[in-house]
Scaffold this motif. Structure first.
Motif, PDB file in Angstrom:
ATOM      1  N   ASN A   2      39.813  33.273  35.719  1.00 64.03           N
ATOM      2  CA  ASN A   2      38.703  34.209  35.652  1.00 64.03           C
ATOM      3  C   ASN A   2      38.771  35.123  36.859  1.00 64.03           C
ATOM      4  N   ASP A   3      39.378  36.292  36.692  1.00 63.78           N
ATOM      5  CA  ASP A   3      39.524  37.260  37.767  1.00 63.78           C
ATOM      6  C   ASP A   3      38.686  38.483  37.477  1.00 63.78           C
ATOM      7  N   THR A   4      38.138  39.069  38.530  1.00 67.35           N
ATOM      8  CA  THR A   4      37.398  40.316  38.401  1.00 67.35           C
ATOM      9  C   THR A   4      37.970  41.318  39.377  1.00 67.35           C
ATOM     10  N   LEU A  19      33.611  47.033  36.751  1.00 66.62           N
ATOM     11  CA  LEU A  19      33.983  45.626  36.884  1.00 66.62           C
ATOM     12  C   LEU A  19      34.887  45.274  35.720  1.00 66.62           C
ATOM     13  N   ARG A  21      36.871  42.401  34.103  1.00 67.90           N
ATOM     14  CA  ARG A  21      36.895  40.939  34.113  1.00 67.90           C
ATOM     15  C   ARG A  21      37.946  40.413  33.148  1.00 67.90           C
TER      16      ARG A  21
END
Length: 140
Positions: A2-4, A19, A21
């Motif tokens: 889970n990268d933003t 953003l 995501r």
């Protein structure tokens, strides 16, 4: 995973935060700026709810964030967002992401944005579910 990824940019006199995501929903936030119709957005926000701090600003709860009321250059904003989203997708290759309008009135614009993003990325299939545009990476 889970990268933003956070990208900030200006369109005219408005500052935005995008953003990105992985996996998840892409969000565009209006962070500040100046509108001839309402003046400084920070001051307009404080007048809208004097008991809130600017740091507590939530675009979903802020009535002045409707682009049509602020005089935003929608064409430049659309072009910038499409290019940034497509660049991120081609670089990060998320398994899934979605793009959703915040209001029903913006849905036709998001139809075009999603079509443009789809034309600039490879290896993804997409579909519209309710008002959300879902993109899925195709297996190799």
């Amino acid at each position: 995973m889970n990268d933003t990824e956070v990208q900030e940019f200006w369109i005219g006199s408005f500052r935005y935060r995008l953003l990105l995501r992985s996996p998840g929903a892409i969000a565009l936030l209006l962070m500040g700026g100046y509108s001839r119709k309402v003046g400084d957005l920070r001051n307009a926000f404080e007048e809208y709810d004097p008991f809130q701090k600017w740091e507590d600003y939530d675009p979903d709860d802020f009535a002045l964030t409707g682009d049509e009321d602020l005089g935003v250059d929608v064409f430049s904003l659309k072009r910038e967002c499409v290019n940034r989203i497509a660049g991120w997708v081609n670089r990060a290759r998320p398994g899934f992401f979605s793009i959703s309008p915040s209001t029903e009135r913006k849905e036709p614009l998001y139809d075009r944005i999603s079509q443009e993003v789809a034309s600039k990325i490879r290896g993804y299939t997409n579909q519209k579910i309710n008002r959300s545009y879902q993109f899925y990476r195709q297996p190799l």
